[in-house]
Design an enzyme around this catalytic site. Structure first.
Site, mmCIF file in Angstrom:
data_model
loop_
_atom_site.group_PDB
_atom_site.id
_atom_site.type_symbol
_atom_site.label_atom_id
_atom_site.label_comp_id
_atom_site.label_asym_id
_atom_site.label_seq_id
_atom_site.Cartn_x
_atom_site.Cartn_y
_atom_site.Cartn_z
ATOM 1 N N ILE A 281 0.818 -1.227 0.000
ATOM 2 C CA ILE A 281 0.000 0.000 0.000
ATOM 3 C C ILE A 281 0.848 1.272 0.000
ATOM 4 O O ILE A 281 0.308 2.371 -0.120
ATOM 5 C CB ILE A 281 -1.015 0.036 1.164
ATOM 6 C CG1 ILE A 281 -0.321 -0.038 2.508
ATOM 7 C CG2 ILE A 281 -2.053 -1.062 1.005
ATOM 8 C CD1 ILE A 281 -1.221 0.323 3.678
ATOM 9 N N HIS B 279 9.125 -11.636 4.467
ATOM 10 C CA HIS B 279 8.456 -11.208 3.243
ATOM 11 C C HIS B 279 9.463 -10.782 2.180
ATOM 12 O O HIS B 279 10.572 -10.364 2.486
ATOM 13 C CB HIS B 279 7.449 -10.084 3.508
ATOM 14 C CG HIS B 279 8.005 -8.852 4.133
ATOM 15 N ND1 HIS B 279 8.353 -8.778 5.466
ATOM 16 C CD2 HIS B 279 8.261 -7.623 3.625
ATOM 17 C CE1 HIS B 279 8.791 -7.564 5.747
ATOM 18 N NE2 HIS B 279 8.764 -6.836 4.636
#
Length: 128
Positions: free
Chosen positions: A30, A93
């Protein structure tokens, strides 16, 4: 305590999911560096990427490869850059970032400000 990524995986926090299987999850960042910037995470909470067992790390990379192929097909770019930073969220990640030059992976650069409609359009192009 569950990480923000675990909450995203469970659907407790909304995301722009682009791919998921039994073990891995991919969603649009985002705060993207470029359009199509995607995070790929194992569903199991592990803080440090290289603490994943070898088989799980290999599976994450194979899953990320499939996601990267979709990003590259959807977003005009020369390559999909890969970054592992892992300091902000204690959940392993990978960042998959469409790039055209090395500076595109500079995380100190200003992030793009996209509307929900723009995120949904990118999601629709990449999602599988």
């Amino acid at each position: 305590m569950a990480t923000i990524f675990s909450k995203i995986i469970r659907g407790e926090i909304p995301s722009y999911k682009v791919a998921e299987d039994e073990h891995y999850f991919a969603f649009l960042d985002i705060n993207p560096l470029t359009e199509g910037h995607t995070l790929v995470v194992p569903k199991r909470e592990v803080d440090y990427l290289f603490d994943l067992p070898a088989e799980e790390l290999a599976g994450l990379m194979v899953f990320a490869q499939r996601v990267a192929e979709r990003i590259r097909a959807a977003i005009p770019c020369k390559r999909i850059g890969v970054a592992v930073i892992g300091l902000d969220v204690p959940h392993a990640h990978l960042h998959l970032v469409p790039i055209n030059e090395g500076g595109d992976l500079d995380f100190s650069r200003p992030k793009l400000k996209l509307t929900p409609e723009e995120f949904r359009a990118i999601q629709a192009k990449i999602q599988f």
